[in-house]
Motif scaffolding. Structure first.
Motif, short mmCIF file in Angstrom:
data_model
loop_
_atom_site.label_atom_id
_atom_site.label_comp_id
_atom_site.label_asym_id
_atom_site.label_seq_id
_atom_site.Cartn_x
_atom_site.Cartn_y
_atom_site.Cartn_z
N ALA A 314 0.82 -1.22 0.00
CA ALA A 314 0.00 0.00 0.00
C ALA A 314 0.85 1.26 0.00
N ASN A 315 2.13 1.17 0.50
CA ASN A 315 3.01 2.33 0.57
C ASN A 315 3.95 2.42 -0.63
N TYR A 316 3.67 1.65 -1.68
CA TYR A 316 4.57 1.60 -2.84
C TYR A 316 4.67 2.95 -3.53
N SER A 317 3.61 3.73 -3.48
CA SER A 317 3.59 5.04 -4.13
C SER A 317 3.08 6.09 -3.15
N GLU A 319 1.34 8.46 -4.11
CA GLU A 319 0.03 8.83 -4.62
C GLU A 319 -1.02 7.83 -4.13
N ASP A 320 -2.27 8.07 -4.51
CA ASP A 320 -3.37 7.22 -4.04
C ASP A 320 -3.34 5.85 -4.67
N ASN A 321 -2.85 5.75 -5.91
CA ASN A 321 -2.93 4.49 -6.64
C ASN A 321 -1.53 3.90 -6.84
N PRO A 322 -1.11 2.94 -6.00
CA PRO A 322 0.22 2.35 -6.16
C PRO A 322 0.33 1.49 -7.41
N SER A 324 -0.53 2.15 -10.46
CA SER A 324 -0.06 2.90 -11.64
C SER A 324 1.46 2.92 -11.70
N LEU A 325 2.09 3.16 -10.53
CA LEU A 325 3.55 3.18 -10.49
C LEU A 325 4.13 1.80 -10.77
N LYS A 326 3.47 0.76 -10.25
CA LYS A 326 3.93 -0.61 -10.48
C LYS A 326 3.80 -0.99 -11.95
N ALA A 327 2.70 -0.57 -12.57
CA ALA A 327 2.51 -0.85 -14.00
C ALA A 327 3.60 -0.18 -14.82
N ASP A 328 3.99 1.03 -14.44
CA ASP A 328 5.06 1.74 -15.14
C ASP A 328 6.38 0.99 -15.00
N PHE A 329 6.66 0.45 -13.80
CA PHE A 329 7.89 -0.31 -13.58
C PHE A 329 7.91 -1.58 -14.45
N VAL A 351 -1.48 -4.08 -23.84
CA VAL A 351 -1.81 -5.42 -23.32
C VAL A 351 -1.08 -5.70 -22.00
N ILE A 352 0.16 -5.20 -21.86
CA ILE A 352 0.89 -5.39 -20.60
C ILE A 352 0.17 -4.66 -19.48
N ASP A 353 -0.22 -3.42 -19.73
CA ASP A 353 -0.93 -2.64 -18.71
C ASP A 353 -2.25 -3.32 -18.32
N ARG A 354 -2.94 -3.87 -19.30
CA ARG A 354 -4.20 -4.57 -19.03
C ARG A 354 -3.95 -5.80 -18.15
N CYS A 355 -2.91 -6.58 -18.47
CA CYS A 355 -2.60 -7.79 -17.71
C CYS A 355 -2.16 -7.48 -16.28
N VAL A 356 -1.41 -6.39 -16.11
CA VAL A 356 -0.96 -6.00 -14.77
C VAL A 356 -2.17 -5.74 -13.87
N HIS A 357 -3.13 -4.99 -14.38
CA HIS A 357 -4.32 -4.72 -13.57
C HIS A 357 -5.09 -6.00 -13.27
N LEU A 358 -5.07 -6.98 -14.19
CA LEU A 358 -5.78 -8.24 -13.97
C LEU A 358 -5.13 -9.07 -12.88
N ILE A 359 -3.81 -9.21 -12.91
CA ILE A 359 -3.15 -10.12 -11.97
C ILE A 359 -3.10 -9.56 -10.55
N TYR A 360 -3.23 -8.24 -10.37
CA TYR A 360 -3.20 -7.68 -9.01
C TYR A 360 -4.60 -7.59 -8.39
#
Length: 428
Positions: A314-317, A319-322, A324-329, A351-360
């Protein structure tokens, strides 16, 4: 032995502890101070051009000596009048020489070279005093040589004289003035030697070259970085307060780069509360990190220690949405893996951004370690997509998931929250 408490009982002063047992002025050229033989001399500055190397050579002598300068400012009007008077005397001497030339029947322009040189120098000096912000100073330069025996003293005086001659000056012994020379050499600001040399501001400054740039920050988190090469004072810096806090350690092989880095790491660990992260390609920092109770993480194909690049909290970013930062990494990670001049295509990024949101999704529904996704989850999610670009990225990731470089396809089993962490990548 000296103790401040003994002064009251004994009736002595600090001078009794400092002063030698006796002084002996037996002859005109030397004297004894306790068991040490001494000789006082003055520097006759006859060179037309001198540099601060003269003073450096005196101070670099192996023997012990005292170099003293008495500098007295001359009133500007008085200095200008003195120079004008000297020019008048030189002109008078020049006229006398010209009269002799007329009587002898040769050209009046032929005058002694010294007279012509002195005339030019005097006029140049007058110009400096009048229009170039120069002042006149009277300088008395004394050197007090010492030695344990008379022969050693004479050798030291000879060495000092050689240095003076190298710079076109003369070191002259103070005959019958050794006691006055000693008193003038002591830090009492009392010059008893009436031998003075007139110098301008720029010439006098040659004898005071002690202008060094110091780097000392007196903060609680200032770290030691060595000694000033000129003044030998400590260099203490808090790099976080500087405009650019980054640093590089450069040097030839074997000059101590690694030792310097280890010393700074230890200093930072003891003085500050900073986290220390070490990327160790040679495997040389592990012993230090173990002694500081840090965490050494060995990353290699046969290692049993793993780091999950998909880790998130939860403290990864800030900002409010961690996520987004993880997807960028992860996009940056895939860009390195896929490679190529162009990097990732826009469709591949999508497609990578879409999959990141799916797996988390599962992890954020129940944030426990067992639900933390790993690289294989991203690989499987990419294979389930319809786009051929997703399969292209999945194929590039396969070596890190099922191939020989699958060291990142595990959950983290080391303490990456330790204050000092060393990543040993020697066998990677």
């Amino acid at each position: 032995h000296f103790d401040w408490k003994d002064l009251v009982k004994s009736g002595l002063s600090v001078k009794d502890a400092i002063a030698p047992t006796a002084f002996a002025f037996k002859n005109s050229r030397t004297f004894q101070m306790g068991g040490i033989y001494c000789a006082a001399s003055f520097l006759s500055i006859t060179a037309s051009d001198i540099s601060d190397q003269l003073l450096k050579d005196f101070l670099d002598m192996d023997s012990s000596q005292i170099v003293t300068m008495h500098i007295q400012s001359v009133d500007q009007n008085r200095a200008i009048k003195t120079v004008k008077r000297t020019i008048t005397e030189l002109d008078r001497s020049k006229i006398e020489e010209q009269k002799k030339a007329i009587r002898a029947g040769y050209d009046i322009d032929i005058i002694p070279s010294d007279l012509a040189t002195y005339g030019r120098d005097a006029k140049a000096l007058l110009k400096e005093l009048q229009s170039q912000n120069e002042r006149m100073f009277l300088v008395t330069f004394l050197v007090l040589n010492t030695g344990r025996t008379e022969q050693e003293l004479e050798n030291n005086v000879f060495q000092a004289s050689s240095i003076a001659q190298k710079h076109n000056c003369n070191l002259c012994r103070l005959d019958f003035q050794q006691e006055q020379g000693l008193m003038s050499s002591l830090p009492l600001a009392d010059c008893q030697i009436e031998i003075q040399r007139g110098l301008t501001t720029s010439s006098t400054a040659i004898f005071i070259p002690f202008t060094t740039q110091e780097l000392y920050q007196s903060g609680k988190e200032s770290l030691y970085y060595g000694l000033n090469a000129l003044s030998n004072n400590l260099i203490m810096v808090d790099r976080k307060k500087l405009k650019n806090p980054n640093g590089l350690i450069l040097g030839t092989p074997g000059s101590g780069k690694s030792f310097s880095a280890k010393r700074e790491i230890t200093n930072a660990f003891l003085v500050t509360d900073d986290d220390i992260i070490i990327n160790d390609p040679e495997g040389e920092y592990s012993p230090l990190v173990n002694r500081l109770k840090g965490q050494v993480i060995k990353i290699s194909p046969n290692s049993t220690q793993f780091i999950n690049p998909m880790d998130i909290n939860a403290n990864y970013s800030e900002e409010d949405n961690p996520l987004s930062l993880k997807a960028d990494f992860i996009l940056s990670l895939c860009e390195l893996v896929v490679g190529g001049k162009e990097g990732l295509l826009p469709v591949e990024k999508t497609v990578i951004d879409r999959c990141v949101h799916l797996i988390y999704r599962k992890y954020f529904a129940n944030p426990c370690p067992e639900n933390m996704p790993i690289l294989e989850d991203l690989y499987n999610a990419l294979l389930q997509q319809d786009e051929k670009e997703a399969h292209h990225v999945a194929t590039a990731l396969e070596i890190y998931v099922k191939g020989s470089l699958n060291l990142f396809n595990h959950r983290t089993n080391v303490n990456v929250n330790n204050r000092i962490v060393c990543y040993d990548i020697k066998e990677l």
